[in-house]
Design an enzyme around this catalytic site. Structure first.
Site, PDB file in Angstrom:
ATOM      1  N   GLY A  84       0.929  -1.170   0.103  1.00  0.00           N
ATOM      2  CA  GLY A  84       0.066  -0.123  -0.107  1.00  0.00           C
ATOM      3  C   GLY A  84       1.046   1.192   0.187  1.00  0.00           C
ATOM      4  N   LEU A  99       1.205   3.738   2.288  1.00  0.00           N
ATOM      5  CA  LEU A  99       2.033   4.068   3.475  1.00  0.00           C
ATOM      6  C   LEU A  99       2.836   2.852   3.913  1.00  0.00           C
ATOM      7  CD1 LEU A  99       0.503   5.397   6.706  1.00  0.00           C
ATOM      8  CD2 LEU A  99       2.551   4.146   6.731  1.00  0.00           C
ATOM      9  N   ASP A 113      -4.101 -12.880   4.266  1.00  0.00           N
ATOM     10  CA  ASP A 113      -5.174 -12.102   3.961  1.00  0.00           C
ATOM     11  C   ASP A 113      -5.742 -11.454   5.430  1.00  0.00           C
ATOM     12  OD1 ASP A 113      -7.758 -11.145   3.645  1.00  0.00           O
ATOM     13  OD2 ASP A 113      -8.240 -13.016   2.257  1.00  0.00           O
ATOM     14  N   ALA A 124      -5.445  -2.467   5.251  1.00  0.00           N
ATOM     15  CA  ALA A 124      -6.946  -1.986   5.535  1.00  0.00           C
ATOM     16  C   ALA A 124      -7.403  -2.115   4.180  1.00  0.00           C
ATOM     17  CB  ALA A 124      -6.998  -0.656   6.134  1.00  0.00           C
ATOM     18  N   THR A 126      -9.497   0.215   2.337  1.00  0.00           N
ATOM     19  CA  THR A 126      -9.436   1.632   2.203  1.00  0.00           C
ATOM     20  C   THR A 126     -10.391   2.462   1.436  1.00  0.00           C
ATOM     21  OG1 THR A 126      -7.761   1.532   0.848  1.00  0.00           O
ATOM     22  CG2 THR A 126      -7.031   1.740   3.096  1.00  0.00           C
ATOM     23  N   TYR A 179     -16.754   1.963   6.370  1.00  0.00           N
ATOM     24  CA  TYR A 179     -15.465   2.150   6.470  1.00  0.00           C
ATOM     25  C   TYR A 179     -15.198   2.699   8.001  1.00  0.00           C
ATOM     26  CZ  TYR A 179     -10.668   4.204   5.687  1.00  0.00           C
ATOM     27  OH  TYR A 179      -9.195   4.656   5.945  1.00  0.00           O
ATOM     28  N   LYS A 227     -12.998   1.067  10.986  1.00  0.00           N
ATOM     29  CA  LYS A 227     -11.929   1.330  11.516  1.00  0.00           C
ATOM     30  C   LYS A 227     -11.806   1.797  12.810  1.00  0.00           C
ATOM     31  CE  LYS A 227      -8.622   2.260   9.499  1.00  0.00           C
ATOM     32  NZ  LYS A 227      -7.385   1.432   9.150  1.00  0.00           N
TER      33      LYS A 227
HETATM   34  N1  LIG Z   1      -5.461   6.128   1.652  1.00  0.00           N
HETATM   35  C1  LIG Z   1      -6.070   7.112   2.408  1.00  0.00           C
HETATM   36  O1  LIG Z   1      -6.551   8.280   2.105  1.00  0.00           O
HETATM   37  C2  LIG Z   1      -6.333   6.944   3.895  1.00  0.00           C
HETATM   38  C3  LIG Z   1      -6.634   7.907   4.612  1.00  0.00           C
HETATM   39  C4  LIG Z   1      -7.044   7.663   6.007  1.00  0.00           C
HETATM   40  C5  LIG Z   1      -6.524   6.749   6.623  1.00  0.00           C
HETATM   41  N2  LIG Z   1      -6.073   5.653   5.939  1.00  0.00           N
HETATM   42  C6  LIG Z   1      -5.365   4.454   6.744  1.00  0.00           C
HETATM   43  O2  LIG Z   1      -3.929   4.541   6.499  1.00  0.00           O
HETATM   44  C7  LIG Z   1      -3.473   3.133   6.441  1.00  0.00           C
HETATM   45  C8  LIG Z   1      -2.629   2.516   5.016  1.00  0.00           C
HETATM   46  O3  LIG Z   1      -3.610   2.593   4.092  1.00  0.00           O
HETATM   47  P1  LIG Z   1      -3.023   3.209   2.716  1.00  0.00           P
HETATM   48  O4  LIG Z   1      -2.950   4.822   2.597  1.00  0.00           O
HETATM   49  O5  LIG Z   1      -1.655   2.959   2.608  1.00  0.00           O
HETATM   50  O6  LIG Z   1      -3.939   2.592   1.687  1.00  0.00           O
HETATM   51  P2  LIG Z   1      -3.740   1.400   0.614  1.00  0.00           P
HETATM   52  O7  LIG Z   1      -2.843   1.949  -0.336  1.00  0.00           O
HETATM   53  O8  LIG Z   1      -5.010   1.102   0.187  1.00  0.00           O
HETATM   54  O9  LIG Z   1      -3.028   0.393   1.546  1.00  0.00           O
HETATM   55  C9  LIG Z   1      -3.886  -0.779   2.041  1.00  0.00           C
HETATM   56  C10 LIG Z   1      -3.191  -1.960   1.751  1.00  0.00           C
HETATM   57  O10 LIG Z   1      -3.982  -3.071   2.456  1.00  0.00           O
HETATM   58  C11 LIG Z   1      -4.009  -4.113   1.855  1.00  0.00           C
HETATM   59  N3  LIG Z   1      -5.241  -5.037   1.921  1.00  0.00           N
HETATM   60  C12 LIG Z   1      -6.498  -4.759   1.682  1.00  0.00           C
HETATM   61  N4  LIG Z   1      -7.250  -5.706   2.049  1.00  0.00           N
HETATM   62  C13 LIG Z   1      -6.377  -6.783   2.371  1.00  0.00           C
HETATM   63  C14 LIG Z   1      -6.842  -8.170   2.994  1.00  0.00           C
HETATM   64  N5  LIG Z   1      -8.017  -8.588   3.024  1.00  0.00           N
HETATM   65  N6  LIG Z   1      -5.650  -8.623   3.375  1.00  0.00           N
HETATM   66  C15 LIG Z   1      -4.308  -8.139   3.256  1.00  0.00           C
HETATM   67  N7  LIG Z   1      -4.025  -6.956   2.787  1.00  0.00           N
HETATM   68  C16 LIG Z   1      -5.037  -6.127   2.354  1.00  0.00           C
HETATM   69  C17 LIG Z   1      -4.134  -3.377   0.306  1.00  0.00           C
HETATM   70  O11 LIG Z   1      -3.660  -4.454  -0.639  1.00  0.00           O
HETATM   71  P3  LIG Z   1      -3.865  -4.132  -2.279  1.00  0.00           P
HETATM   72  O12 LIG Z   1      -2.663  -3.415  -2.304  1.00  0.00           O
HETATM   73  O13 LIG Z   1      -3.703  -5.503  -2.805  1.00  0.00           O
HETATM   74  O14 LIG Z   1      -5.026  -3.565  -2.395  1.00  0.00           O
HETATM   75  C18 LIG Z   1      -3.049  -2.492   0.324  1.00  0.00           C
HETATM   76  O15 LIG Z   1      -1.860  -2.751  -0.058  1.00  0.00           O
HETATM   77  C19 LIG Z   1      -4.988   2.077   6.568  1.00  0.00           C
HETATM   78  O16 LIG Z   1      -5.218   2.065   7.830  1.00  0.00           O
HETATM   79  C20 LIG Z   1      -6.012   3.223   5.883  1.00  0.00           C
HETATM   80  O17 LIG Z   1      -7.288   2.833   6.541  1.00  0.00           O
HETATM   81  C21 LIG Z   1      -5.681   5.810   4.649  1.00  0.00           C
END
Ligand SMILES: NC(=O)c1ccc[n+]([C@@H]2O[C@H](COP(=O)([O-])OP(=O)(O)OC[C@H]3O[C@@H](n4cnc5c(N)ncnc54)[C@H](OP(=O)(O)O)[C@@H]3O)[C@@H](O)[C@H]2O)c1
Length: 295
Positions: free
Chosen positions: A6, A8, A43, A67, A69, A131, A135
């Site tokens: 992801g 982050l 997973d 997550a 997301t 969501y 969370k």
């Molecule tokens: N993105 C935002 O704008 C945002 C805003 C506020 C908070 N957050 C929080 O920040 C954290 C990091 O998110 P991010 O921004 O890095 O988003 P992201 O790029 O969507 O990363 C989430 C990762 O979780 C993986 N994932 C999803 N479902 C899964 C499952 N069932 N089993 C294992 N892995 C799984 C995804 O896999 P794939 O790569 O295969 O999809 C992705 O690599 C999360 O806790 C998110 O809730 C994000």
């Protein structure tokens, strides 16, 4: 490191792997550039495999960034949102408890209802939508089950790193570069967070502090999305049309907090890695973008 593919997670692996033994956990194949990390496919939604991977690795510290997301996808499939965001965080927290490992679980400004942001750590969450609820429950699972735990909230994460997924910020650059207009909410206040900055803060929180409880680790500037788009366009030297739209005028599966954003004073006081103001974030975003291989 969960969520290693992801936004982050990818940045955090790149930061940690040179100096630490890192297990990068994600679903499916590894999409990270080659590095010193190991990869485990697991997973978060299946109830056990992430917990097993962390326990086999004998993790000493876990940054949980995996997550579901996609906010609207969560609304359409609340059971999967629950399995991944609540159940997945429970798995991670249980593993940390069993291992005596420190945990930083990444969360979101969406735990607030957006009536009166920007929010401080002590403000009371009131999640709306699948969501947000999943969370918020994940936060509580982490804090309840893992004795040495911090919850790090971020917001509107974006990255210019090669291979990073499409986000509002990258779409602004891509659409304006093609001469297409960008639609942006004029009535949603957010704290844009460059992934590399959030990774630096959350990694330090994990390995360089013993802080327990909630910490806001987003970017330091609260803006509406139109202003964010204008600032991105200006930094990239892109002209073009930015069309303001109101959240209420767009059909969305999930509710959006309107007056959101996070106050980051506590992170500023605690961490050496400082929450970046938007101008500094955009300098770095621009540099990441320039370093992308030409397509
Ligand atoms: N993105 C935002 O704008 C945002 C805003 C506020 C908070 N957050 C929080 O920040 C954290 C990091 O998110 P991010 O921004 O890095 O988003 P992201 O790029 O969507 O990363 C989430 C990762 O979780 C993986 N994932 C999803 N479902 C899964 C499952 N069932 N089993 C294992 N892995 C799984 C995804 O896999 P794939 O790569 O295969 O999809 C992705 O690599 C999360 O806790 C998110 O809730 C994000």
């Amino acid at each position: 490191m969960t969520g290693a593919n992801g936004l982050l997670g990818g940045e955090a692996v790149a930061l940690l792997a040179p100096a630490h033994e890192v297990l990068a956990v994600g679903r499916g194949a590894c999409r990270l550039p080659p590095g010193r990390h190991r990869w485990a496919e697991a997973d978060l939604g299946d109830g056990r495999s992430v917990e097993r991977a962390l326990r086999e690795f004998r993790a000493e510290a876990v940054l949980h960034a995996g997550a579901m997301t996609d906010v609207d996808a969560c609304e359409r499939d609340p059971e999967q949102a629950w399995r991944v965001n609540a159940g997945g965080t429970e798995q991670v927290a249980r593993a940390c408890r069993a291992l005596g490992a420190r945990l930083v679980a990444v969360s979101t400004d969406y735990v607030f209802d957006g009536e009166a942001g920007p929010y401080r750590e002590e403000d009371v969450p009131n999640p709306r939508g699948a969501y947000a609820r999943s969370k918020r429950v994940g936060e509580e699972a982490a804090l309840l089950l893992a004795p040495d735990c911090a919850v790090a909230r971020v917001a509107v994460v974006y990255s210019g790193r090669p291979g990073a997924k499409s986000t509002f910020a990258t779409q602004i650059v891509e659409r304006l570069s093609r001469g297409e207009p960008v639609r942006a909410f004029c009535d949603q206040l957010v704290s844009p967070t460059l992934a590399a900055n959030a990774a630096a803060m959350t990694c330090e929180l994990l390995l360089g502090t013993s802080y327990r409880g909630v910490l806001h680790t987003s970017g330091a500037t609260v803006v509406d999305r139109v202003e964010f788009a204008r600032r991105v366009a200006a930094r990239f030297g892109l002209a073009g049309e930015i069309v303001p739209v109101r959240v209420a005028d767009v059909q969305l599966a999930s509710p959006r907090p309107l007056r959101s954003g996070l106050v980051v004073d506590r992170a500023r006081a605690l961490l050496r890695a400082q929450p970046l103001e938007l101008a500094a974030q955009l300098d770095r975003f621009h540099a990441e973008w320039q370093a992308r291989p030409a397509r």
